[in-house]
Scaffold this motif. Structure first.
Motif, short mmCIF file in Angstrom:
data_model
loop_
_atom_site.label_atom_id
_atom_site.label_comp_id
_atom_site.label_asym_id
_atom_site.label_seq_id
_atom_site.Cartn_x
_atom_site.Cartn_y
_atom_site.Cartn_z
N VAL A 1 13.24 9.97 6.86
CA VAL A 1 13.79 8.62 6.99
C VAL A 1 14.37 8.15 5.67
N ALA A 2 13.71 8.46 4.56
CA ALA A 2 14.24 8.10 3.25
C ALA A 2 15.60 8.75 3.04
N SER A 3 15.71 10.00 3.44
CA SER A 3 16.99 10.70 3.32
C SER A 3 18.04 10.09 4.24
N ALA A 4 17.65 9.80 5.47
CA ALA A 4 18.59 9.23 6.43
C ALA A 4 19.07 7.85 5.98
N ALA A 5 18.17 7.06 5.41
CA ALA A 5 18.55 5.72 4.96
C ALA A 5 19.64 5.80 3.90
N TRP A 6 19.47 6.72 2.95
CA TRP A 6 20.50 6.85 1.90
C TRP A 6 21.81 7.36 2.48
N MET A 7 21.73 8.39 3.33
CA MET A 7 22.96 8.98 3.88
C MET A 7 23.75 7.97 4.71
N ALA B 1 0.83 -1.20 0.00
CA ALA B 1 0.00 0.00 0.00
C ALA B 1 0.87 1.25 0.00
N SER B 2 2.08 1.11 0.52
CA SER B 2 3.03 2.22 0.52
C SER B 2 3.66 2.34 -0.87
N THR B 3 3.48 3.49 -1.52
CA THR B 3 4.03 3.69 -2.86
C THR B 3 5.50 4.08 -2.79
N ARG B 4 6.26 3.77 -3.84
CA ARG B 4 7.70 4.03 -3.87
C ARG B 4 8.04 4.85 -5.12
N PHE C 1 8.94 6.94 0.08
CA PHE C 1 7.79 6.06 0.32
C PHE C 1 6.68 6.84 1.01
N SER C 2 5.48 6.33 0.89
CA SER C 2 4.33 6.94 1.55
C SER C 2 3.96 6.15 2.79
#
Length: 566
Positions: A417-423, A317-320, A462-463
Motif C-alpha cells: 500500500v505504501a508503494s501504491a500510494a506513491w505510484m 502506534a503505527s511507526t513511519r 508504515f507499520s
C-alpha cells in the motif's frame, strides 16, 4: 362573536406580540397564509391569550387571524412552520391555523344586523364543517391538519375542557355536537368509526328521525356557495325549528354525551398521531441539501484535522519511515499515467449549425427559400449555409482516495500500500488529465501518507500494530480533502481492509459510504485473501487480493475504469 368568526368591525385585535419567539412565529405564519387561504392580505398573530377566548379566530373586517399560543407546546423560537415535518410538533395549532384560513377564503357572507341571533348561531355552527369540506376540495393535503385540530376545536366550541366534561345530555347539546363531529364526517374530515361513540349517544338523545333531518341540513350546507348567506341563514332557521334555542341546562358531571365526546376525541387523536405526515417534495429537497451541506462542512473539518497544512503530525502506534522510490515504481507510475491519459481520450462531439452568410456549405433548398422570402417582400429568415464543427469533450477531474487499515491482521499489506500510494500520486502528477490523490491509514486514529495535490519525494512506509478502526474518520477526511461527494469529479474511494470490526464507527462509516455511493462515487474494497472471509461494508465492489504486491495494479485498473466510464 359567533363560532370562530368575529364579524363585529369594532372588535380590537390583539396587539402584535413582542416577546421573544412569538413575534417571529407570527410573521412566519403570516408568510404561510397566502397559499392556504388563497389571499395575500391576511395578518396572523399568535401569542398566549390571543384569539379572544377561542383556540383561533378569524376577523374578516380586519383580515386578521389570531391563534392562542397557550397550547403550542413548544418554544415558539424553534418553530419552522414552512416545513411539514416541523408542523407535526404542534399539529393541533397548525390545524387551527388552516381552519381559520379556510374561513378567510370560504366564509364570504355576513349575517345582517337584524338577523335572529339564534339563527345566526345555528348558521355559523353549520359553517364550521362547510368551510372545511370546501378547503379540502381545494387543498386535499390540508385534511391531515384539520383532523389534528378537530379535537381542540370541538372542545373549545363546547366551552373548554371543564365545560366539555359536563355537557348536559339535552337535544340542543347533542345537535351541537352532531354538527361539530358528524358534520365533519360527511364533510370528509373525520372517519365514521372514529366518531362511533358520539354518534351512538347522539342518536339515543335525538332519535333517529331528528338526527337524519339534521344530517340533511348540514349536508345541504356543504353544497352552499361561499357568498350565499341567504341559504345559510335559511338552513340555520330550519336547524332552530328542529332543536329550539339553547335551554342553558345545568352542567352534568356524569353526562353520557361528554363521555362519548371524550372517547371520540381520543379515537381521532390516536388516528392522527398514527397517520404519516404528507410529504412536501420541496421540503424534502431542502432538508437533503442542508444535510449535504452539513456533511460537507464536517468532512472539510475532518480533512483539515488529518491533513492540516501538509505537515500534519504522524504520532501514532503505527511507526513511519521513508525510502527512495525504486525504479520499478517510477516505471509503474508512468504506465498508470499513460493508462489514465488513454482512458480520458474522448471522441470529439459533432455540432452542426446554420447561418445566413458564409462560411459553410451552401444548401440550394435554403438558398431558394431565402430568395422566395425576399421576392414575397418578407424578411428573409432561411439560413442556406451549414457548418460542421467538432469540439473536444472535457474530461471530469479524477479524484482517488485510499484508506488502509493498520490493524495487526493487515501487516502484509503495509509495504504494497505504501508503494501504491506513491505510484498513484506520481501518476496523477504525470497524467495530462486533471487528477489528485490522497492516502491515509486508519487505526486508533487517521494519519496521512500522501497529501492532496502533492507528490511525495519519498515513499512513506508504515507499520500495522493497531487494534482499533477509525474507518469513519478516514472516509470523512478523504471526502473532505478530495471532494468525493461532488458529482462534477470522477471519484474513486479505495479501502484496503479485512473488515473485522463493528460498533458505532462501522455504523457511521456505512452511512458515509452510502452517501458517497448515492452521489456517484465508486468504492473499491481490497480484501486480503485469507481463510476467514472478509467482512466489507455493504455496497462496495469487493476485490480479493491473493498477492499483496498486486494492490497497486488493482487500484490502477479501477482508476482507469472509472475514468473511461465517466
Amino acid at each position: 362573536m359567533t363560532g370562530h368568526l368575529i364579524s363585529d368591525p369594532t372588535t380590537t385585535p390583539t396587539p402584535p406580540p413582542t416577546a421573544d419567539g412569538w413575534d417571529a412565529l407570527s410573521a412566519a405564519l403570516t408568510e404561510e397564509a397566502p397559499p392556504i387561504a388563497d389571499r395575500d392580505d391576511l395578518v396572523v398573530t399568535i401569542a398566549p391569550g390571543a384569539a379572544h377566548g377561542h383556540p383561533a379566530v378569524f376577523m374578516p373586517h380586519r383580515a386578521a387571524i389570531e391563534l392562542d399560543g397557550t397550547g403550542l407546546g413548544i418554544d415558539p423560537a424553534t418553530a419552522r412552520p414552512d416545513r411539514n415535518s416541523d408542523r407535526t410538533r404542534y399539529a393541533a395549532t397548525w390545524g387551527a391555523f388552516v381552519h381559520e384560513c379556510a374561513h378567510a377564503q370560504h366564509s364570504r357572507w355576513e349575517p345582517p344586523a337584524v338577523a335572529n341571533p339564534a339563527v345566526v348561531e345555528a348558521a355559523m355552527l353549520l359553517e364550521e364543517s362547510r368551510i372545511e369540506a370546501a378547503q379540502i376540495r381545494r387543498r386535499p393535503d390540508d385534511r391531515h391538519w384539520l383532523r389534528a385540530s378537530a379535537t381542540e376545536i370541538v372542545i373549545g366550541d363546547n366551552g373548554g375542557s371543564d365545560a366539555a366534561a359536563q355537557i348536559p345530555p339535552t337535544p340542543y347539546a347533542a345537535a351541537h355536537t352532531a354538527a361539530l363531529l358528524l358534520g365533519r364526517v360527511d364533510g370528509g374530515i373525520l372517519e365514521p368509526p372514529e366518531c362511533a361513540p358520539a354518534a351512538t349517544v347522539i342518536e339515543t338523545i335525538l332519535g333517529t328521525d331528528t338526527l337524519e333531518k339534521l344530517r340533511a341540513i348540514w349536508q345541504h350546507a356543504h353544497t352552499v356557495d361561499d357568498h350565499d348567506g341567504t341559504t345559510m341563514l335559511a338552513l340555520g332557521q330550519r336547524w332552530l325549528d328542529l332543536i329550539g334555542p339553547d335551554p342553558h341546562a345545568e352542567p352534568d358531571p356524569d353526562s353520557p354525551l361528554s363521555a362519548a365526546i371524550g372517547a371520540t376525541v381520543a379515537n381521532v387523536a390516536n388516528a392522527v398521531s398514527a397517520q404519516p405526515v404528507p410529504v412536501d417534495p420541496a421540503e424534502a429537497a431542502a432538508i437533503a441539501e442542508e444535510k449535504a451541506e452539513l456533511a460537507a462542512r464536517r468532512a472539510a473539518a475532518q480533512a483539515r484535522k488529518v491533513f492540516g497544512n501538509g505537515t500534519g503530525s504522524c504520532a501514532s502506534a503505527s511507526t513511519r519511515t521513508t525510502r527512495a522510490p525504486r525504479p520499478d515504481e517510477h516505471a509503474a507510475a508512468r504506465v498508470l499515467a499513460r493508462a489514465l491519459n488513454n482512458a480520458s481520450r474522448r471522441e470529439r462531439a459533432t455540432v452542426t449549425t446554420t447561418s445566413a452568410l458564409p462560411p459553410g456549405r451552401l444548401r440550394m433548398r435554403g438558398a431558394l427559400a431565402r430568395e422566395a422570402q425576399r421576392a414575397a417582400g418578407a424578411i428573409p429568415t432561411a439560413e442556406p449555409f451549414t457548418r460542421t464543427t467538432r469540439k473536444t469533450v472535457p474530461v471530469p477531474p479524477l479524484r482517488i482516495g485510499l484508506a488502509c487499515d493498520v490493524s495487526g491482521s493487515m501487516d502484509k499489506f503495509a509495504a504494497p500500500v505504501a508503494s501504491a500510494a506513491w505510484m498513484i500520486a506520481r501518476a496523477a502528477e504525470l497524467a495530462t488529465m486533471p487528477a489528485a490523490t490522497a492516502t491515509v491509514t486508519f487505526g486508533a486514529s487517521v494519519k496521512p501518507i500522501t497529501y492532496p495535490g502533492t507528490t511525495p519525494a519519498r515513499v512513506t512506509r508504515f507499520s500495522c500494530p493497531d487494534y482499533l478502526h477509525a474507518i469513519d474518520d478516514a472516509i470523512e477526511a478523504l471526502t473532505g480533502a478530495l471532494d468525493l461527494s461532488r458529482p462534477e469529479n470522477t471519484r474513486l474511494l479505495v479501502i484496503i481492509s479485512d473488515g473485522y470490526y463493528d460498533g458505532p464507527r462501522r455504523d457511521r462509516a456505512q452511512k458515509l459510504l452510502d452517501r458517497l455511493r448515492a452521489a456517484g462515487c465508486a468504492v473499491l474494497w481490497l480484501a486480503p485473501d485469507t481463510n476467514d472471509p472478509p467482512d466489507p461494508l455493504t455496497g462496495c465492489t469487493v476485490h480479493p487480493v491473493t498477492d499483496p504486491a498486486a494492490t497497486a495494479h488493482a487500484i490502477g485498473r479501477a482508476a482507469t475504469t472509472a475514468v473511461r466510464t465517466a
